[in-house]
Scaffold this motif. Structure first.
Motif, PDB file in Angstrom:
ATOM      1  N   VAL A  57     -10.188  26.465  -3.771  1.00 45.40           N
ATOM      2  CA  VAL A  57      -8.992  26.677  -5.184  1.00 45.40           C
ATOM      3  C   VAL A  57      -8.051  26.778  -4.778  1.00 45.40           C
ATOM      4  N   ALA A  58      -7.936  27.985  -4.061  1.00 42.28           N
ATOM      5  CA  ALA A  58      -7.183  28.497  -3.697  1.00 42.28           C
ATOM      6  C   ALA A  58      -6.070  27.626  -2.451  1.00 42.28           C
ATOM      7  N   CYS A  59      -6.732  26.310  -1.919  1.00 39.83           N
ATOM      8  CA  CYS A  59      -5.893  25.167  -0.723  1.00 39.83           C
ATOM      9  C   CYS A  59      -5.846  24.441  -1.701  1.00 39.83           C
ATOM     10  N   VAL A  60      -5.853  24.496  -2.982  1.00 41.18           N
ATOM     11  CA  VAL A  60      -5.950  23.636  -3.905  1.00 41.18           C
ATOM     12  C   VAL A  60      -4.586  24.023  -4.253  1.00 41.18           C
ATOM     13  N   GLN A  61      -4.453  25.599  -4.767  1.00 41.40           N
ATOM     14  CA  GLN A  61      -2.970  25.954  -5.653  1.00 41.40           C
ATOM     15  C   GLN A  61      -1.885  26.225  -4.508  1.00 41.40           C
ATOM     16  N   VAL A  62      -2.503  26.483  -3.092  1.00 42.97           N
ATOM     17  CA  VAL A  62      -1.422  26.367  -1.800  1.00 42.97           C
ATOM     18  C   VAL A  62      -1.147  24.571  -1.856  1.00 42.97           C
ATOM     19  N   ALA A  63      -1.562  23.848  -1.396  1.00 44.29           N
ATOM     20  CA  ALA A  63      -0.899  22.672  -2.000  1.00 44.29           C
ATOM     21  C   ALA A  63       0.046  22.613  -3.157  1.00 44.29           C
ATOM     22  N   LEU A  64      -0.585  23.064  -4.605  1.00 41.81           N
ATOM     23  CA  LEU A  64       0.156  22.561  -5.679  1.00 41.81           C
ATOM     24  C   LEU A  64       1.761  23.443  -5.486  1.00 41.81           C
ATOM     25  N   VAL A  93      -2.134  20.670   5.415  1.00 42.35           N
ATOM     26  CA  VAL A  93      -2.644  21.810   6.351  1.00 42.35           C
ATOM     27  C   VAL A  93      -3.215  22.349   5.273  1.00 42.35           C
ATOM     28  N   SER A  94      -2.861  22.459   3.719  1.00 36.89           N
ATOM     29  CA  SER A  94      -3.997  23.266   3.148  1.00 36.89           C
ATOM     30  C   SER A  94      -5.427  21.835   2.334  1.00 36.89           C
ATOM     31  N   SER A  95      -4.897  21.115   2.559  1.00 32.85           N
ATOM     32  CA  SER A  95      -6.166  20.059   1.899  1.00 32.85           C
ATOM     33  C   SER A  95      -6.857  20.142   3.511  1.00 32.85           C
ATOM     34  N   VAL A  96      -6.123  20.100   4.446  1.00 36.30           N
ATOM     35  CA  VAL A  96      -7.307  19.926   5.856  1.00 36.30           C
ATOM     36  C   VAL A  96      -8.602  21.355   5.484  1.00 36.30           C
ATOM     37  N   ALA A  97      -7.705  22.297   5.188  1.00 37.83           N
ATOM     38  CA  ALA A  97      -8.387  23.286   5.613  1.00 37.83           C
ATOM     39  C   ALA A  97      -9.960  23.759   4.402  1.00 37.83           C
ATOM     40  N   ALA A  98      -9.440  22.413   2.936  1.00 35.31           N
ATOM     41  CA  ALA A  98      -9.977  22.539   2.034  1.00 35.31           C
ATOM     42  C   ALA A  98     -11.374  21.902   2.329  1.00 35.31           C
ATOM     43  N   THR A  99     -11.025  20.891   3.365  1.00 36.46           N
ATOM     44  CA  THR A  99     -12.180  19.714   4.004  1.00 36.46           C
ATOM     45  C   THR A  99     -13.103  20.387   5.097  1.00 36.46           C
ATOM     46  N   VAL A 100     -12.131  21.339   5.370  1.00 39.08           N
ATOM     47  CA  VAL A 100     -13.206  22.399   6.465  1.00 39.08           C
ATOM     48  C   VAL A 100     -13.989  23.629   5.585  1.00 39.08           C
ATOM     49  N   LEU A 101     -13.147  24.205   4.388  1.00 40.74           N
ATOM     50  CA  LEU A 101     -15.055  24.704   3.905  1.00 40.74           C
ATOM     51  C   LEU A 101     -15.797  23.987   3.086  1.00 40.74           C
ATOM     52  N   ALA A 102     -15.422  22.547   2.823  1.00 41.00           N
ATOM     53  CA  ALA A 102     -16.466  21.794   1.921  1.00 41.00           C
ATOM     54  C   ALA A 102     -17.518  20.842   2.769  1.00 41.00           C
ATOM     55  N   THR A 103     -16.882  20.654   4.971  1.00 38.19           N
ATOM     56  CA  THR A 103     -17.650  20.358   4.891  1.00 38.19           C
ATOM     57  C   THR A 103     -18.996  21.829   6.010  1.00 38.19           C
ATOM     58  N   GLY A 104     -18.163  22.718   5.518  1.00 39.77           N
ATOM     59  CA  GLY A 104     -18.933  24.076   6.262  1.00 39.77           C
ATOM     60  C   GLY A 104     -19.784  24.041   5.663  1.00 39.77           C
ATOM     61  N   VAL A 105     -19.792  23.936   4.206  1.00 38.86           N
ATOM     62  CA  VAL A 105     -21.251  23.810   2.776  1.00 38.86           C
ATOM     63  C   VAL A 105     -21.915  23.543   3.003  1.00 38.86           C
ATOM     64  N   GLY A 137     -11.149  15.190   0.656  1.00 41.00           N
ATOM     65  CA  GLY A 137      -9.728  16.132   1.373  1.00 41.00           C
ATOM     66  C   GLY A 137      -9.522  15.414   2.139  1.00 41.00           C
ATOM     67  N   ALA A 138     -10.377  14.946   3.324  1.00 43.56           N
ATOM     68  CA  ALA A 138     -10.325  14.191   4.532  1.00 43.56           C
ATOM     69  C   ALA A 138      -9.761  12.765   4.327  1.00 43.56           C
ATOM     70  N   SER A 139      -9.368  12.601   3.032  1.00 43.94           N
ATOM     71  CA  SER A 139      -8.810  10.789   2.370  1.00 43.94           C
ATOM     72  C   SER A 139      -7.712  11.678   1.997  1.00 43.94           C
ATOM     73  N   PHE A 140      -7.591  12.105   1.178  1.00 44.39           N
ATOM     74  CA  PHE A 140      -5.989  12.831   0.920  1.00 44.39           C
ATOM     75  C   PHE A 140      -5.167  13.463   2.227  1.00 44.39           C
ATOM     76  N   ALA A 141      -5.706  13.910   2.623  1.00 43.20           N
ATOM     77  CA  ALA A 141      -5.184  14.710   4.099  1.00 43.20           C
ATOM     78  C   ALA A 141      -4.881  13.060   4.690  1.00 43.20           C
ATOM     79  N   MET A 142      -5.379  12.511   5.222  1.00 39.16           N
ATOM     80  CA  MET A 142      -4.756  11.221   5.921  1.00 39.16           C
ATOM     81  C   MET A 142      -3.652  10.406   5.159  1.00 39.16           C
TER      82      MET A 142
END
Length: 165
Positions: A57-64, A93-105, A137-142
């Protein structure tokens, strides 16, 4: 950009930031505690997954916040300035970070032996949600990277036009 539109978009950003903060402070910890209480085998996973959710959620907030800044630049007609790229990079960067978190989960849910209450679909549903979040997240980053390249071209064209005039 029309001032009413930027004002409405900024209001939407404020609302989403507030909802995200409420989710980070109230919803995520409460849900994690409730799930641990209802199904004790989830207890070891409650804090790590809650922390990852708060970070997501913090990643989304940074992007906002970056979008807020870009809206301000658009309102003042300064979107085609070099400093706009910094804010677009923050979104990427924030969308890539959120994507990495979701991929890890998703990877953890796929590989770990997490029990599910009454043979239910809890883990499978969470895995589907994590995979969906990672894909989105990956789609949004691309798409944002492509939009950044378009912004760069538009900025270069504007600079060329300014030199001609």
């Amino acid at each position: 950009m029309h001032p009413i539109l930027t004002t409405l978009l900024r209001a939407a950003v404020v609302v989403v930031l507030a909802v995200g903060l409420f989710g980070q402070v109230v919803v995520i910890p409460t849900t994690a505690a409730d799930e641990s209480e209802l199904f004790p085998p989830y207890a070891p996973y409650a804090v790590p997954y809650a922390a990852l959710a708060v970070l997501g959620v913090a990643c989304v907030q940074v992007a906002l916040v970056a979008v807020w800044r870009l809206l301000g630049m658009a309102r003042h007609g300064a979107l085609f300035a070099p400093r706009a790229f910094r804010w677009v990079d923050v979104v990427i960067v924030s969308s890539v970070a959120a994507t990495v978190l979701a991929t890890g989960v998703a990877a953890h849910l796929l590989l770990a032996e997490i029990p599910s209450p009454d043979g239910g679909m809890g883990v499978e549903s969470a895995l589907a949600a994590a995979v969906t979040a990672a894909g989105a997240g990956a789609s949004f980053a691309m798409v944002t990277v492509i939009m950044r390249s378009l912004l760069r071209k538009a900025t270069e064209l504007q600079q060329e036009m300014a030199e001609v005039i």
